[in-house]
Design a protein around this motif. Structure first.
Motif, PDB file in Angstrom:
ATOM      1  N   ARG A  24       2.398  10.816  22.269  1.00 21.24           N
ATOM      2  CA  ARG A  24       1.564  10.587  21.935  1.00 21.24           C
ATOM      3  C   ARG A  24       0.663  10.254  23.187  1.00 21.24           C
ATOM      4  O   ARG A  24       0.080  10.194  24.264  1.00 21.24           O
ATOM      5  CB  ARG A  24       0.779   9.829  20.613  1.00 21.24           C
ATOM      6  CG  ARG A  24      -1.159   9.876  20.988  1.00 21.24           C
ATOM      7  CD  ARG A  24      -1.230   9.894  19.393  1.00 21.24           C
ATOM      8  NE  ARG A  24      -2.495   9.563  19.171  1.00 21.24           N
ATOM      9  CZ  ARG A  24      -3.188   8.554  19.039  1.00 21.24           C
ATOM     10  NH1 ARG A  24      -2.808   7.764  19.310  1.00 21.24           N
ATOM     11  NH2 ARG A  24      -4.891   8.528  18.878  1.00 21.24           N
ATOM     12  N   HIS A  25       1.250   8.827  23.889  1.00 26.25           N
ATOM     13  CA  HIS A  25       0.837   8.278  25.199  1.00 26.25           C
ATOM     14  C   HIS A  25       1.955   8.454  26.501  1.00 26.25           C
ATOM     15  O   HIS A  25       1.295   7.792  26.990  1.00 26.25           O
ATOM     16  CB  HIS A  25       0.624   6.413  24.793  1.00 26.25           C
ATOM     17  CG  HIS A  25      -0.026   6.159  23.868  1.00 26.25           C
ATOM     18  ND1 HIS A  25       0.078   6.308  22.878  1.00 26.25           N
ATOM     19  CD2 HIS A  25      -1.136   6.221  23.888  1.00 26.25           C
ATOM     20  CE1 HIS A  25      -0.745   5.599  22.186  1.00 26.25           C
ATOM     21  NE2 HIS A  25      -1.847   5.605  22.387  1.00 26.25           N
ATOM     22  N   SER A  26       2.512   9.503  26.946  1.00 27.72           N
ATOM     23  CA  SER A  26       2.927  10.829  27.283  1.00 27.72           C
ATOM     24  C   SER A  26       2.844  11.629  27.894  1.00 27.72           C
ATOM     25  O   SER A  26       3.562  12.103  28.871  1.00 27.72           O
ATOM     26  CB  SER A  26       4.813  10.227  27.317  1.00 27.72           C
ATOM     27  OG  SER A  26       5.034   8.943  26.733  1.00 27.72           O
ATOM     28  N   ARG A  27       1.550  12.046  27.415  1.00 25.59           N
ATOM     29  CA  ARG A  27       1.215  13.646  26.753  1.00 25.59           C
ATOM     30  C   ARG A  27      -0.092  13.920  28.100  1.00 25.59           C
ATOM     31  O   ARG A  27      -0.250  14.284  29.013  1.00 25.59           O
ATOM     32  CB  ARG A  27       0.133  14.421  26.202  1.00 25.59           C
ATOM     33  CG  ARG A  27       0.823  14.321  25.125  1.00 25.59           C
ATOM     34  CD  ARG A  27       0.374  14.122  23.698  1.00 25.59           C
ATOM     35  NE  ARG A  27       1.037  13.938  22.059  1.00 25.59           N
ATOM     36  CZ  ARG A  27       0.414  14.152  21.147  1.00 25.59           C
ATOM     37  NH1 ARG A  27      -0.676  14.461  21.120  1.00 25.59           N
ATOM     38  NH2 ARG A  27       1.318  13.927  20.320  1.00 25.59           N
ATOM     39  N   HIS A  28      -0.510  13.106  29.308  1.00 23.49           N
ATOM     40  CA  HIS A  28      -0.910  12.892  30.250  1.00 23.49           C
ATOM     41  C   HIS A  28      -1.126  12.381  31.376  1.00 23.49           C
ATOM     42  O   HIS A  28      -0.048  11.664  31.935  1.00 23.49           O
ATOM     43  CB  HIS A  28      -2.235  12.532  29.554  1.00 23.49           C
ATOM     44  CG  HIS A  28      -3.284  12.524  28.746  1.00 23.49           C
ATOM     45  ND1 HIS A  28      -2.349  12.400  27.578  1.00 23.49           N
ATOM     46  CD2 HIS A  28      -4.192  13.241  28.715  1.00 23.49           C
ATOM     47  CE1 HIS A  28      -3.257  12.609  25.956  1.00 23.49           C
ATOM     48  NE2 HIS A  28      -4.565  13.708  26.982  1.00 23.49           N
ATOM     49  N   SER A  29      -1.491  12.964  32.570  1.00 27.49           N
ATOM     50  CA  SER A  29      -1.681  12.666  33.609  1.00 27.49           C
ATOM     51  C   SER A  29      -2.232  12.035  34.766  1.00 27.49           C
ATOM     52  O   SER A  29      -3.427  12.923  34.447  1.00 27.49           O
ATOM     53  CB  SER A  29       0.083  13.660  34.828  1.00 27.49           C
ATOM     54  OG  SER A  29       0.381  14.051  33.666  1.00 27.49           O
TER      55      SER A  29
ATOM     56  N   ASP B 142       1.753  18.177  29.058  1.00 24.41           N
ATOM     57  CA  ASP B 142       2.583  18.362  27.924  1.00 24.41           C
ATOM     58  C   ASP B 142       2.381  17.462  26.682  1.00 24.41           C
ATOM     59  O   ASP B 142       2.151  16.505  26.073  1.00 24.41           O
ATOM     60  CB  ASP B 142       3.516  17.426  28.452  1.00 24.41           C
ATOM     61  CG  ASP B 142       4.953  17.692  27.727  1.00 24.41           C
ATOM     62  OD1 ASP B 142       5.168  18.696  26.627  1.00 24.41           O
ATOM     63  OD2 ASP B 142       5.991  16.697  27.628  1.00 24.41           O
TER      64      ASP B 142
ATOM     65  N   GLY C  65       2.704  12.774  32.964  1.00 25.11           N
ATOM     66  CA  GLY C  65       3.297  11.788  31.438  1.00 25.11           C
ATOM     67  C   GLY C  65       2.812  10.335  32.089  1.00 25.11           C
ATOM     68  O   GLY C  65       3.308   9.985  30.541  1.00 25.11           O
ATOM     69  N   ARG C  66       2.344  10.485  33.215  1.00 22.61           N
ATOM     70  CA  ARG C  66       2.348   8.530  32.948  1.00 22.61           C
ATOM     71  C   ARG C  66       0.683   7.991  33.207  1.00 22.61           C
ATOM     72  O   ARG C  66       0.111   6.651  33.586  1.00 22.61           O
ATOM     73  CB  ARG C  66       2.487   7.879  34.963  1.00 22.61           C
ATOM     74  CG  ARG C  66       4.505   8.896  35.386  1.00 22.61           C
ATOM     75  CD  ARG C  66       4.797   7.769  33.555  1.00 22.61           C
ATOM     76  NE  ARG C  66       5.278   6.348  34.209  1.00 22.61           N
ATOM     77  CZ  ARG C  66       6.498   6.329  35.410  1.00 22.61           C
ATOM     78  NH1 ARG C  66       7.155   7.135  36.371  1.00 22.61           N
ATOM     79  NH2 ARG C  66       6.366   4.776  35.493  1.00 22.61           N
TER      80      ARG C  66
ATOM     81  N   ALA D 262       5.023  16.212  24.267  1.00 27.02           N
ATOM     82  CA  ALA D 262       5.214  15.050  24.294  1.00 27.02           C
ATOM     83  C   ALA D 262       5.056  13.887  23.241  1.00 27.02           C
ATOM     84  O   ALA D 262       4.301  14.086  22.486  1.00 27.02           O
ATOM     85  CB  ALA D 262       4.908  14.642  26.101  1.00 27.02           C
TER      86      ALA D 262
ATOM     87  N   GLU E 247      -0.173   4.521  31.484  1.00 25.38           N
ATOM     88  CA  GLU E 247       0.510   3.617  31.917  1.00 25.38           C
ATOM     89  C   GLU E 247      -0.467   3.452  32.833  1.00 25.38           C
ATOM     90  O   GLU E 247      -0.532   1.918  33.074  1.00 25.38           O
ATOM     91  CB  GLU E 247       2.015   4.184  31.993  1.00 25.38           C
ATOM     92  CG  GLU E 247       2.788   2.585  32.921  1.00 25.38           C
ATOM     93  CD  GLU E 247       3.840   3.479  34.257  1.00 25.38           C
ATOM     94  OE1 GLU E 247       3.557   2.782  35.273  1.00 25.38           O
ATOM     95  OE2 GLU E 247       4.018   4.453  33.478  1.00 25.38           O
TER      96      GLU E 247
ATOM     97  N   THR F  88      -7.161   9.695  23.639  1.00 24.86           N
ATOM     98  CA  THR F  88      -5.310  11.387  23.545  1.00 24.86           C
ATOM     99  C   THR F  88      -6.340  12.196  22.989  1.00 24.86           C
ATOM    100  O   THR F  88      -5.437  13.584  22.808  1.00 24.86           O
ATOM    101  CB  THR F  88      -4.805  10.741  22.396  1.00 24.86           C
ATOM    102  OG1 THR F  88      -5.745  10.643  21.030  1.00 24.86           O
ATOM    103  CG2 THR F  88      -3.824   9.120  22.318  1.00 24.86           C
TER     104      THR F  88
END
Length: 406
Positions: free
Chosen positions: A197-202, A192, A251-252, A195, A255, A152
């Motif tokens: 913590r674990h939805s900030r990256h793509s 983002d 944001g995925r 967002a 995942e 992160t």
């Protein structure tokens, strides 16, 4: 739990082992020592693809030993994680084998990402040529300016600008980027910052010829450059790609990363176990063939006990990895986090221990390129950092253990 092999899996394992012993091993013995000396050094623009390895790929493909990692029965072998783990162990015995069977990282992980999360257009453009080994790929995640053990922390950015995505940042230890066939990378970045913590990256697909993508240098591992794949530092400066290159939506990223890393860690660990088996074999063969002080080397001092301890350690690591693979098959990677982290700690450490003992028995030859042991030791030591260092995995295991008592 049942780790017995199906007739098909057993036949594939035996076929792979025979192919490695009869087809790959002679080529590897002739080429690997010179390759490990990094004859062209850090100048990746002069790196060369080995025609002998390309010829082996054609033989492997003709025998159906191709894309065995992919669980899709049409595009790959359709094997479970447990079944493929057995095959990965055999591939770990050889430096060249994973590539020869088109089962080498980071391409396997990237192909799994495209297969599971990619659009039909992305699959047509990138997955198909990767499955055919017409191109190679790279995964851009680790960064030089932050503690990348906490993913992160990533500072590289992905910004939406109309129908384009703009990428900026520095990545390094980007394996495969030096390969002349490397045509595309998967870039993970901050899209983002507000967002969760674990939805900030793509994750975004980046063709390597995109303006603004610059390979700054190749990074040596214990003095070697791993030609022709290499590990590079790459800068992204206002790199623009179409929005269609976004994988699975904004944001995925985390995942996707979890879906990529779970089976991938099984592959790494089983290859490490295969490499451990090879190192132990080399150690015993060397110890039986040479004498000192009137005895075979393998009988001197504490060597018999060392061999016993190494056998126990390898078998324990294999069983733990098979259990993690079984749990992924049964309940998915997110429900097997503790087991996946456990094998990521255990398998590389066992490999490092086995190879170290083998080097000790070989003496000076063990640290030269006359044997594969020095390269195996480097691989084991690096694997204790790749996909998360030991301390991070131990911390996760502890947190999951503490949670049982809340």
């Amino acid at each position: 739990m049942d780790f017995s092999l199906s007739p098909r899996c057993q036949a594939l394992r035996d076929q792979i082992r025979q192919f490695i012993d009869t087809e790959i091993a002679p080529v590897e013995a002739a080429l690997l020592p010179g390759l490990l000396e990094s004859p062209r050094g850090a100048d990746w623009t002069q790196w060369q693809v080995l025609p002998e390895v390309e010829a082996l790929k054609e033989k492997a493909k003709a025998q159906g030993l191709w894309n065995l990692f992919l669980p899709d029965p049409e595009l790959g072998a359709g094997l479970s994680v447990v079944e493929y783990a057995v095959l990965a162990e055999q591939m770990g015995r050889s430096h060249f084998a994973p590539e020869v069977f088109n089962c080498n990282a980071p391409d396997t992980g990237n192909m799994e990402v495209l297969w599971k999360y990619g659009s039909e257009a992305q699959k047509a453009q990138w997955l198909t040529p990767l499955l055919n080994a017409e191109i190679r790929s790279v995964f851009f995640m680790t960064e030089p300016d932050v503690a990348s053990s906490d993913a992160t922390n990533m500072q590289a950015t992905i910004t939406v600008d109309g129908d384009e995505l703009v990428l900026n940042g520095k990545k390094w230890w980007s394996t495969g980027v030096g390969d002349p066939r490397c045509e595309v990378g998967i870039f993970m970045g901050l899209s983002d910052p507000e967002a969760p913590r674990h939805s900030r990256h793509s994750m975004v697909l980046v063709p390597m010829n995109t303006p603004g993508v610059t390979i700054k240098r190749m990074l040596p591992v214990f003095g070697g450059f791993d030609e022709p794949s290499g590990h590079g530092e790459v800068w992204f400066e206002n790199v623009r790609v179409p929005m269609d290159n976004l994988i699975h939506g904004l944001g995925r990223g985390f995942e996707i990363a979890q879906g990529r890393l779970g089976p991938g860690r099984i592959h790494h660990c089983m290859r490490a176990i295969g490499a451990s088996e090879r190192a132990l074999e080399l150690m015993i063969q060397r110890g039986m063939s040479r004498e000192a002080f009137g005895k075979p080397l393998i009988k001197l001092g504490g060597n018999p006990e060392r061999v016993a301890e190494l056998r126990i350690a390898i078998d324990q690591a294999r069983l733990l990895t098979q259990y993690a693979a079984w749990k992924i098959d049964e309940v998915g990677a997110m429900q097997a986090l503790s087991e996946i982290s456990a094998i990521k700690v255990v398998a590389p450490n066992v490999m490092q221990q086995v190879v170290d003992e083998a080097i000790q028995l070989f003496g000076g030859a063990g640290v030269s390129n006359d044997t594969p042991l020095a390269a195996l030791f480097a691989m084991a030591r690096v694997l204790r950092l790749a996909d998360g260092p030991d301390a991070v995995h131990r911390s996760l295991i502890a947190r999951l253990e503490f949670a049982k008592y809340r």
